[in-house]
Design a protein around this motif. Structure first.
Motif, PDB file in Angstrom:
ATOM      1  N   LEU A  30       0.758  -1.119   0.137  1.00  0.00           N
ATOM      2  CA  LEU A  30      -0.076  -0.011  -0.132  1.00  0.00           C
ATOM      3  C   LEU A  30       0.747   1.441  -0.086  1.00  0.00           C
ATOM      4  O   LEU A  30       0.588   2.302  -0.745  1.00  0.00           O
ATOM      5  CB  LEU A  30      -0.954   0.052   1.221  1.00  0.00           C
ATOM      6  CG  LEU A  30      -1.998  -1.000   1.137  1.00  0.00           C
ATOM      7  CD1 LEU A  30      -2.771  -1.121   2.519  1.00  0.00           C
ATOM      8  CD2 LEU A  30      -3.089  -0.639   0.366  1.00  0.00           C
ATOM      9  N   ALA A  31       1.960   1.171   0.805  1.00  0.00           N
ATOM     10  CA  ALA A  31       2.950   2.547   0.895  1.00  0.00           C
ATOM     11  C   ALA A  31       3.415   2.814  -0.732  1.00  0.00           C
ATOM     12  O   ALA A  31       3.659   3.962  -1.106  1.00  0.00           O
ATOM     13  CB  ALA A  31       4.014   2.312   1.621  1.00  0.00           C
ATOM     14  N   VAL A  32       3.850   1.664  -1.283  1.00  0.00           N
ATOM     15  CA  VAL A  32       4.280   2.020  -2.708  1.00  0.00           C
ATOM     16  C   VAL A  32       3.459   2.428  -3.796  1.00  0.00           C
ATOM     17  O   VAL A  32       3.563   3.296  -4.472  1.00  0.00           O
ATOM     18  CB  VAL A  32       5.023   0.685  -3.288  1.00  0.00           C
ATOM     19  CG1 VAL A  32       5.420   1.007  -4.547  1.00  0.00           C
ATOM     20  CG2 VAL A  32       6.401   0.387  -2.490  1.00  0.00           C
ATOM     21  N   VAL A  33       1.965   1.848  -3.423  1.00  0.00           N
ATOM     22  CA  VAL A  33       0.845   2.348  -4.407  1.00  0.00           C
ATOM     23  C   VAL A  33       0.576   3.719  -4.041  1.00  0.00           C
ATOM     24  O   VAL A  33       0.308   4.667  -4.937  1.00  0.00           O
ATOM     25  CB  VAL A  33      -0.218   1.467  -4.179  1.00  0.00           C
ATOM     26  CG1 VAL A  33      -1.633   1.692  -4.628  1.00  0.00           C
ATOM     27  CG2 VAL A  33       0.029  -0.004  -4.696  1.00  0.00           C
ATOM     28  N   ALA A  34       0.659   4.127  -2.541  1.00  0.00           N
ATOM     29  CA  ALA A  34       0.639   5.465  -2.330  1.00  0.00           C
ATOM     30  C   ALA A  34       1.500   6.596  -2.768  1.00  0.00           C
ATOM     31  O   ALA A  34       1.195   7.742  -2.688  1.00  0.00           O
ATOM     32  CB  ALA A  34       0.398   5.696  -0.900  1.00  0.00           C
ATOM     33  N   GLY A  35       2.859   6.004  -3.299  1.00  0.00           N
ATOM     34  CA  GLY A  35       3.499   7.104  -3.832  1.00  0.00           C
ATOM     35  C   GLY A  35       5.062   7.046  -3.304  1.00  0.00           C
ATOM     36  O   GLY A  35       5.969   7.744  -3.724  1.00  0.00           O
ATOM     37  N   LEU A  36       5.214   6.152  -2.067  1.00  0.00           N
ATOM     38  CA  LEU A  36       6.515   6.003  -1.482  1.00  0.00           C
ATOM     39  C   LEU A  36       7.373   5.356  -2.199  1.00  0.00           C
ATOM     40  O   LEU A  36       6.921   4.295  -2.837  1.00  0.00           O
ATOM     41  CB  LEU A  36       6.449   5.507   0.313  1.00  0.00           C
ATOM     42  CG  LEU A  36       6.046   6.559   1.065  1.00  0.00           C
ATOM     43  CD1 LEU A  36       4.826   7.207   0.978  1.00  0.00           C
ATOM     44  CD2 LEU A  36       6.238   5.902   2.490  1.00  0.00           C
ATOM     45  N   THR A  37       8.551   5.416  -2.009  1.00  0.00           N
ATOM     46  CA  THR A  37       9.528   4.582  -2.836  1.00  0.00           C
ATOM     47  C   THR A  37       9.763   3.282  -2.063  1.00  0.00           C
ATOM     48  O   THR A  37       9.364   3.358  -0.651  1.00  0.00           O
ATOM     49  CB  THR A  37      11.041   5.384  -2.811  1.00  0.00           C
ATOM     50  OG1 THR A  37      11.385   5.572  -1.646  1.00  0.00           O
ATOM     51  CG2 THR A  37      10.754   6.622  -3.665  1.00  0.00           C
ATOM     52  N   VAL A  38      10.681   2.446  -2.532  1.00  0.00           N
ATOM     53  CA  VAL A  38      11.016   1.147  -1.653  1.00  0.00           C
ATOM     54  C   VAL A  38      11.740   1.484  -0.376  1.00  0.00           C
ATOM     55  O   VAL A  38      11.591   1.278   0.706  1.00  0.00           O
ATOM     56  CB  VAL A  38      11.478   0.183  -2.582  1.00  0.00           C
ATOM     57  CG1 VAL A  38      12.186  -1.048  -1.581  1.00  0.00           C
ATOM     58  CG2 VAL A  38      10.553  -0.332  -3.528  1.00  0.00           C
ATOM     59  N   ALA A  39      12.720   2.613  -0.622  1.00  0.00           N
ATOM     60  CA  ALA A  39      13.652   2.922   0.583  1.00  0.00           C
ATOM     61  C   ALA A  39      12.819   3.697   1.577  1.00  0.00           C
ATOM     62  O   ALA A  39      13.040   3.451   2.592  1.00  0.00           O
ATOM     63  CB  ALA A  39      14.525   3.716  -0.180  1.00  0.00           C
ATOM     64  N   GLN A  40      12.175   4.441   1.237  1.00  0.00           N
ATOM     65  CA  GLN A  40      11.103   5.239   2.132  1.00  0.00           C
ATOM     66  C   GLN A  40      10.232   4.273   3.029  1.00  0.00           C
ATOM     67  O   GLN A  40       9.989   4.534   4.169  1.00  0.00           O
ATOM     68  CB  GLN A  40      10.215   6.152   1.233  1.00  0.00           C
ATOM     69  CG  GLN A  40      11.123   7.461   0.834  1.00  0.00           C
ATOM     70  CD  GLN A  40      10.122   8.349  -0.003  1.00  0.00           C
ATOM     71  OE1 GLN A  40       9.289   8.045  -0.699  1.00  0.00           O
ATOM     72  NE2 GLN A  40      10.633   9.624  -0.282  1.00  0.00           N
ATOM     73  N   THR A  41       9.638   3.343   2.208  1.00  0.00           N
ATOM     74  CA  THR A  41       8.910   2.354   2.820  1.00  0.00           C
ATOM     75  C   THR A  41       9.757   1.514   4.000  1.00  0.00           C
ATOM     76  O   THR A  41       9.139   1.432   4.977  1.00  0.00           O
ATOM     77  CB  THR A  41       8.248   1.300   1.706  1.00  0.00           C
ATOM     78  OG1 THR A  41       7.505   2.221   1.052  1.00  0.00           O
ATOM     79  CG2 THR A  41       7.096   0.432   2.600  1.00  0.00           C
ATOM     80  N   ALA A  42      10.792   1.005   3.719  1.00  0.00           N
ATOM     81  CA  ALA A  42      11.474   0.110   4.549  1.00  0.00           C
ATOM     82  C   ALA A  42      12.076   1.092   5.454  1.00  0.00           C
ATOM     83  O   ALA A  42      12.157   0.521   6.892  1.00  0.00           O
ATOM     84  CB  ALA A  42      13.010  -0.371   3.813  1.00  0.00           C
ATOM     85  N   ALA A  43      12.525   2.320   5.298  1.00  0.00           N
ATOM     86  CA  ALA A  43      12.937   3.404   6.567  1.00  0.00           C
ATOM     87  C   ALA A  43      11.692   3.542   7.421  1.00  0.00           C
ATOM     88  O   ALA A  43      11.747   3.606   8.598  1.00  0.00           O
ATOM     89  CB  ALA A  43      13.532   4.675   5.857  1.00  0.00           C
ATOM     90  N   LEU A  44      10.601   3.793   6.926  1.00  0.00           N
ATOM     91  CA  LEU A  44       9.317   4.128   7.751  1.00  0.00           C
ATOM     92  C   LEU A  44       9.189   2.999   8.682  1.00  0.00           C
ATOM     93  O   LEU A  44       8.836   2.931  10.008  1.00  0.00           O
ATOM     94  CB  LEU A  44       8.199   4.374   6.907  1.00  0.00           C
ATOM     95  CG  LEU A  44       6.927   5.128   7.697  1.00  0.00           C
ATOM     96  CD1 LEU A  44       7.469   6.356   8.264  1.00  0.00           C
ATOM     97  CD2 LEU A  44       5.877   5.131   6.164  1.00  0.00           C
ATOM     98  N   SER A  45       9.338   1.702   8.457  1.00  0.00           N
ATOM     99  CA  SER A  45       9.203   0.497   9.154  1.00  0.00           C
ATOM    100  C   SER A  45      10.267   0.212  10.012  1.00  0.00           C
ATOM    101  O   SER A  45       9.966  -0.085  11.254  1.00  0.00           O
ATOM    102  CB  SER A  45       8.852  -0.829   8.294  1.00  0.00           C
ATOM    103  OG  SER A  45       7.598  -0.817   7.368  1.00  0.00           O
ATOM    104  N   LEU A  46      11.367   0.584   9.634  1.00  0.00           N
ATOM    105  CA  LEU A  46      12.459   0.551  10.504  1.00  0.00           C
ATOM    106  C   LEU A  46      12.599   1.562  11.588  1.00  0.00           C
ATOM    107  O   LEU A  46      12.822   1.058  12.697  1.00  0.00           O
ATOM    108  CB  LEU A  46      13.838   0.402   9.753  1.00  0.00           C
ATOM    109  CG  LEU A  46      15.173   0.268  10.481  1.00  0.00           C
ATOM    110  CD1 LEU A  46      15.227  -1.358  10.894  1.00  0.00           C
ATOM    111  CD2 LEU A  46      16.456   0.484   9.464  1.00  0.00           C
TER     112      LEU A  46
END
Length: 233
Positions: A33-49
């Motif tokens: 959902l994060a990627v579909v919303a417009g976040l990059t893979v790196a941003q998504t991983a950083a948010l979870s971490l």
């Protein structure tokens, strides 16, 4: 030879592992959902971490997907994150950790680790349950959210996999035994009513805080059972 693990500790480990798996798998949904919303893979991983709070992460992504401003996204996410402060106040005296372990405990103080910890009666089981759940969810959530981000929208609707219900079902299974008393059921019902009333009229995050405030107020205002008072004498 190490001493055999007590039944209470073994039960806490089993609970921690089961909750970790259910919650961790749900990370796939967040990543996609994060990627579909417009976040990059790196941003998504950083948010979870770094953020590592499922409710706050979904709230942030939801605002971004709806076209909201970054400020609105952060504000909404922060409102939901306030509840972790309350969890910290509950588990801190139970864990009694110092130094770097205190920082580590703060990072993994979430809904699931708190629920497993407070569900235990044995002091060692409390600590083991907290760490088994917190670290288990942390590892699996980050791995699965990264996989979901890499897969992107190739998974289709994540709800079709049933992952949205797995974490909630696991959490409910932990909370349900604690609703055995009439007072506990009344407090839970009050929290549900307050939350449901606030959902249509307040921003995301407020209903959760309102329900928590109602439960705390009810606990403070309700008189202590006479038997407990007598036991202290």
């Amino acid at each position: 030879m190490s001493r055999p693990r007590s039944p209470a500790v073994s039960a806490a480990v089993r609970q921690g592992v089961s909750v970790s798996v259910a919650t961790g798998l749900y990370g796939v949904s967040f990543g996609a959902l994060a990627v579909v919303a417009g976040l990059t893979v790196a941003q998504t991983a950083a948010l979870s971490l770094l953020l590592f709070s499922g409710g706050s992460q979904f709230a942030l992504v939801g605002v971004v997907a709806a076209g909201g401003s970054p400020l609105a996204a952060v504000a909404t996410s922060s409102l939901l994150g306030v509840r972790n402060t309350l969890y910290g106040a509950v588990v801190s005296p139970l864990l009694d950790v110092r130094g770097w372990r205190r920082w580590a405990a703060a990072q993994v103080t979430i809904d699931e680790s708190t629920a497993v910890a407070v569900a235990q009666r044995d002091p060692q089981a409390v600590r083991v349950g907290f760490w088994a759940t917190g670290l288990g969810v942390f590892v699996l959530w980050n791995v699965c959210s990264l996989l979901g981000a890499l897969a992107g929208d190739a998974l289709g609707d994540p709800r079709a996999w049933g992952l949205d219900a797995a974490a909630g079902a696991a959490f409910l299974a932990l909370v349900w035994p604690r609703l055995a008393s009439r007072d506990a059921r009344l407090v839970a019902a009050l929290a549900v009513v307050v939350s449901a009333a606030l959902v249509p009229v307040t921003p995301a995050g407020i209903p959760v805080l309102g329900a928590a405030a109602a439960a705390i107020a009810a606990g403070l205002l309700s008189p202590a059972p006479r038997a407990r008072r007598g036991g202290a004498r």
